[in-house]
Scaffold this motif. Structure first.
Motif, PDB file in Angstrom:
ATOM      1  N   LEU A  41       0.814  -1.299   0.185  1.00  0.00           N
ATOM      2  CA  LEU A  41      -0.088   0.028   0.016  1.00  0.00           C
ATOM      3  C   LEU A  41       0.803   1.211   0.074  1.00  0.00           C
ATOM      4  CD1 LEU A  41      -2.678  -0.945   2.442  1.00  0.00           C
ATOM      5  CD2 LEU A  41      -3.207  -0.563   0.113  1.00  0.00           C
ATOM      6  N   GLY A  42       1.874   1.195  -0.835  1.00  0.00           N
ATOM      7  CA  GLY A  42       2.659   2.515  -0.854  1.00  0.00           C
ATOM      8  C   GLY A  42       1.812   3.734  -1.550  1.00  0.00           C
ATOM      9  N   PRO A  43       2.234   4.946  -1.484  1.00  0.00           N
ATOM     10  CA  PRO A  43       1.542   6.051  -1.762  1.00  0.00           C
ATOM     11  C   PRO A  43       0.734   5.756  -2.951  1.00  0.00           C
ATOM     12  CG  PRO A  43       3.555   6.688  -1.209  1.00  0.00           C
ATOM     13  CD  PRO A  43       3.739   5.047  -1.184  1.00  0.00           C
ATOM     14  N   THR A  44       1.356   5.198  -4.018  1.00  0.00           N
ATOM     15  CA  THR A  44       0.384   4.956  -5.189  1.00  0.00           C
ATOM     16  C   THR A  44       0.291   3.725  -5.870  1.00  0.00           C
ATOM     17  OG1 THR A  44       2.545   5.172  -6.470  1.00  0.00           O
ATOM     18  CG2 THR A  44       1.200   7.374  -6.336  1.00  0.00           C
ATOM     19  N   LEU A  45       1.166   2.933  -5.035  1.00  0.00           N
ATOM     20  CA  LEU A  45       0.838   1.418  -5.497  1.00  0.00           C
ATOM     21  C   LEU A  45      -0.520   0.773  -5.215  1.00  0.00           C
ATOM     22  CD1 LEU A  45       2.466  -0.927  -6.318  1.00  0.00           C
ATOM     23  CD2 LEU A  45       2.912  -1.567  -3.868  1.00  0.00           C
ATOM     24  N   ALA A  46      -1.350   1.179  -4.158  1.00  0.00           N
ATOM     25  CA  ALA A  46      -2.630   0.435  -3.725  1.00  0.00           C
ATOM     26  C   ALA A  46      -3.472   0.840  -5.275  1.00  0.00           C
ATOM     27  CB  ALA A  46      -2.981   1.043  -2.792  1.00  0.00           C
ATOM     28  N   GLN A  47      -3.475   1.785  -5.802  1.00  0.00           N
ATOM     29  CA  GLN A  47      -4.495   2.026  -6.542  1.00  0.00           C
ATOM     30  C   GLN A  47      -4.126   1.142  -7.924  1.00  0.00           C
ATOM     31  OE1 GLN A  47      -7.446   3.544  -6.519  1.00  0.00           O
ATOM     32  NE2 GLN A  47      -7.062   4.100  -4.396  1.00  0.00           N
ATOM     33  N   LYS A  48      -2.824   0.859  -8.193  1.00  0.00           N
ATOM     34  CA  LYS A  48      -2.209  -0.121  -9.233  1.00  0.00           C
ATOM     35  C   LYS A  48      -2.651  -1.272  -8.752  1.00  0.00           C
ATOM     36  CE  LYS A  48       1.364   3.512 -10.198  1.00  0.00           C
ATOM     37  NZ  LYS A  48       2.800   3.489 -10.432  1.00  0.00           N
ATOM     38  N   VAL A  49      -2.678  -1.573  -7.773  1.00  0.00           N
ATOM     39  CA  VAL A  49      -2.727  -3.200  -7.330  1.00  0.00           C
ATOM     40  C   VAL A  49      -4.372  -3.685  -7.532  1.00  0.00           C
ATOM     41  CG1 VAL A  49      -2.679  -4.783  -5.579  1.00  0.00           C
ATOM     42  CG2 VAL A  49      -0.839  -3.159  -5.848  1.00  0.00           C
ATOM     43  N   MET A  50      -5.040  -2.821  -6.810  1.00  0.00           N
ATOM     44  CA  MET A  50      -6.495  -3.080  -6.915  1.00  0.00           C
ATOM     45  C   MET A  50      -7.318  -1.630  -6.465  1.00  0.00           C
ATOM     46  SD  MET A  50      -7.223  -5.469  -3.721  1.00  0.00           S
ATOM     47  CE  MET A  50      -9.058  -5.428  -3.999  1.00  0.00           C
ATOM     48  N   GLU A  51      -8.313  -1.553  -6.887  1.00  0.00           N
ATOM     49  CA  GLU A  51      -9.037  -0.391  -6.062  1.00  0.00           C
ATOM     50  C   GLU A  51      -9.409  -0.649  -4.802  1.00  0.00           C
ATOM     51  OE1 GLU A  51     -11.101   2.379  -4.820  1.00  0.00           O
ATOM     52  OE2 GLU A  51     -10.815   2.586  -7.007  1.00  0.00           O
ATOM     53  N   VAL A  52      -9.142   0.150  -3.856  1.00  0.00           N
ATOM     54  CA  VAL A  52      -9.145  -0.270  -2.343  1.00  0.00           C
ATOM     55  C   VAL A  52     -10.575  -0.103  -1.878  1.00  0.00           C
ATOM     56  CG1 VAL A  52      -6.838   0.718  -1.743  1.00  0.00           C
ATOM     57  CG2 VAL A  52      -8.675   2.204  -1.668  1.00  0.00           C
ATOM     58  N   ASN A  53     -11.468   0.137  -2.763  1.00  0.00           N
ATOM     59  CA  ASN A  53     -12.774   0.083  -2.121  1.00  0.00           C
ATOM     60  C   ASN A  53     -13.838  -1.018  -2.682  1.00  0.00           C
ATOM     61  OD1 ASN A  53     -12.852   2.337  -0.471  1.00  0.00           O
ATOM     62  ND2 ASN A  53     -12.563   3.614  -2.240  1.00  0.00           N
ATOM     63  N   THR A  54     -12.983  -2.075  -3.321  1.00  0.00           N
ATOM     64  CA  THR A  54     -13.754  -3.198  -4.003  1.00  0.00           C
ATOM     65  C   THR A  54     -13.950  -4.187  -2.890  1.00  0.00           C
ATOM     66  OG1 THR A  54     -12.084  -3.163  -5.871  1.00  0.00           O
ATOM     67  CG2 THR A  54     -13.212  -5.125  -5.705  1.00  0.00           C
ATOM     68  N   VAL A  55     -15.282  -4.637  -3.244  1.00  0.00           N
ATOM     69  CA  VAL A  55     -16.080  -5.798  -2.398  1.00  0.00           C
ATOM     70  C   VAL A  55     -15.204  -6.844  -2.489  1.00  0.00           C
ATOM     71  CG1 VAL A  55     -17.928  -6.813  -1.772  1.00  0.00           C
ATOM     72  CG2 VAL A  55     -18.097  -4.509  -2.160  1.00  0.00           C
ATOM     73  N   VAL A  56     -14.416  -7.489  -1.559  1.00  0.00           N
ATOM     74  CA  VAL A  56     -13.760  -8.533  -1.816  1.00  0.00           C
ATOM     75  C   VAL A  56     -14.312  -9.585  -1.180  1.00  0.00           C
ATOM     76  CG1 VAL A  56     -11.573  -7.403  -1.814  1.00  0.00           C
ATOM     77  CG2 VAL A  56     -12.361  -8.063   0.344  1.00  0.00           C
ATOM     78  N   ASP A  57     -15.549  -9.615  -0.381  1.00  0.00           N
ATOM     79  CA  ASP A  57     -16.138 -10.892   0.243  1.00  0.00           C
ATOM     80  C   ASP A  57     -17.738 -10.571  -0.241  1.00  0.00           C
ATOM     81  OD1 ASP A  57     -17.680 -12.646   1.733  1.00  0.00           O
ATOM     82  OD2 ASP A  57     -16.408 -12.313   3.393  1.00  0.00           O
ATOM     83  N   LEU A  58     -18.163 -11.212  -1.354  1.00  0.00           N
ATOM     84  CA  LEU A  58     -19.271 -11.121  -1.676  1.00  0.00           C
ATOM     85  C   LEU A  58     -20.520 -11.394  -0.993  1.00  0.00           C
ATOM     86  CD1 LEU A  58     -18.693 -12.102  -5.406  1.00  0.00           C
ATOM     87  CD2 LEU A  58     -18.777  -9.694  -4.667  1.00  0.00           C
ATOM     88  N   GLU A  59     -20.202 -12.547  -0.050  1.00  0.00           N
ATOM     89  CA  GLU A  59     -21.247 -12.934   0.932  1.00  0.00           C
ATOM     90  C   GLU A  59     -21.737 -11.889   2.105  1.00  0.00           C
ATOM     91  OE1 GLU A  59     -21.457 -16.364   3.971  1.00  0.00           O
ATOM     92  OE2 GLU A  59     -20.896 -17.101   2.105  1.00  0.00           O
ATOM     93  N   LEU A  80      -4.805   1.478   4.507  1.00  0.00           N
ATOM     94  CA  LEU A  80      -5.699   1.551   3.474  1.00  0.00           C
ATOM     95  C   LEU A  80      -6.423   2.919   3.322  1.00  0.00           C
ATOM     96  CD1 LEU A  80      -7.363  -1.873   4.135  1.00  0.00           C
ATOM     97  CD2 LEU A  80      -6.519  -1.029   1.974  1.00  0.00           C
ATOM     98  N   VAL A  81      -6.836   3.511   4.449  1.00  0.00           N
ATOM     99  CA  VAL A  81      -7.396   4.993   4.493  1.00  0.00           C
ATOM    100  C   VAL A  81      -6.663   5.971   4.101  1.00  0.00           C
ATOM    101  CG1 VAL A  81      -8.318   6.774   6.162  1.00  0.00           C
ATOM    102  CG2 VAL A  81      -8.637   4.317   6.823  1.00  0.00           C
ATOM    103  N   GLN A  82      -5.230   5.954   4.276  1.00  0.00           N
ATOM    104  CA  GLN A  82      -4.226   6.896   3.369  1.00  0.00           C
ATOM    105  C   GLN A  82      -4.332   6.558   2.067  1.00  0.00           C
ATOM    106  OE1 GLN A  82      -0.655   6.434   5.626  1.00  0.00           O
ATOM    107  NE2 GLN A  82      -1.211   7.724   7.485  1.00  0.00           N
ATOM    108  N   ALA A  83      -4.586   5.245   1.488  1.00  0.00           N
ATOM    109  CA  ALA A  83      -4.528   5.019   0.231  1.00  0.00           C
ATOM    110  C   ALA A  83      -5.977   5.395  -0.383  1.00  0.00           C
ATOM    111  CB  ALA A  83      -4.207   3.596   0.145  1.00  0.00           C
ATOM    112  N   GLY A  84      -6.840   5.923   0.267  1.00  0.00           N
ATOM    113  CA  GLY A  84      -8.351   6.092  -0.180  1.00  0.00           C
ATOM    114  C   GLY A  84      -9.289   5.281   0.080  1.00  0.00           C
ATOM    115  N   ALA A  85      -9.173   4.616   1.183  1.00  0.00           N
ATOM    116  CA  ALA A  85     -10.296   3.531   1.464  1.00  0.00           C
ATOM    117  C   ALA A  85     -11.329   4.407   1.898  1.00  0.00           C
ATOM    118  CB  ALA A  85      -9.881   2.637   2.174  1.00  0.00           C
ATOM    119  N   ASP A  86     -12.476   4.158   1.491  1.00  0.00           N
ATOM    120  CA  ASP A  86     -13.746   5.059   2.066  1.00  0.00           C
ATOM    121  C   ASP A  86     -14.502   4.217   3.227  1.00  0.00           C
ATOM    122  OD1 ASP A  86     -16.272   6.005   2.296  1.00  0.00           O
ATOM    123  OD2 ASP A  86     -16.944   5.699   0.348  1.00  0.00           O
ATOM    124  N   VAL A  87     -14.370   5.035   4.033  1.00  0.00           N
ATOM    125  CA  VAL A  87     -14.714   4.297   5.575  1.00  0.00           C
ATOM    126  C   VAL A  87     -16.284   4.751   5.900  1.00  0.00           C
ATOM    127  CG1 VAL A  87     -12.420   4.710   6.660  1.00  0.00           C
ATOM    128  CG2 VAL A  87     -14.125   6.679   6.819  1.00  0.00           C
TER     129      VAL A  87
END
Length: 108
Positions: A41-59, A80-87
């Motif tokens: 989750l480096g400053p820009t790496l998180a957005q390149k890896v995946m969208e940090v607000n993606t639902v990862v557990d569909l259930e 995650l919050v610093q990378a832009g996660a929506d709380v």
């Protein structure tokens, strides 16, 4: 430290495993607050890896930050919050990550 070293050496954190998950998801879903997820989750790496607000557990409708709250992962939650996660995103039960953290702390 191993994760950080691999990323710095050029390992691609976007590669998915057989279950279709990137290393960031795996680290969070396994409750690893040892720096593995933070290294991804480096400053820009998180957005390149995946969208940090993606639902990862569909259930449950959980995002990564819901899972870090559930697994009591303060370092990774902060990253995650610093990378832009929506709380303010709600899971299927209508809980925001803070609600999950409060619920888990009451169960201790």
């Amino acid at each position: 430290r191993t994760t950080e070293a691999l990323v710095q050496a050029g390992a691609d954190p976007r590669l998915k495993n057989k279950a279709g998950r990137v290393p960031l998801e795996v680290a969070v879903m396994e409750g690893q607050d040892d720096g593995s997820a933070v290294a991804l989750l480096g400053p820009t790496l998180a957005q390149k890896v995946m969208e940090v607000n993606t639902v990862v557990d569909l259930e449950t409708g959980s995002t990564l930050v819901h899972l870090t709250a559930l697994h009591k992962m303060p370092r990774t939650t902060e990253a995650l919050v610093q990378a832009g996660a929506d709380v303010t995103i709600k899971d299927c039960a209508g809980r925001v990550p803070l609600g999950v953290a409060v619920l888990v702390s009451r169960l201790d």
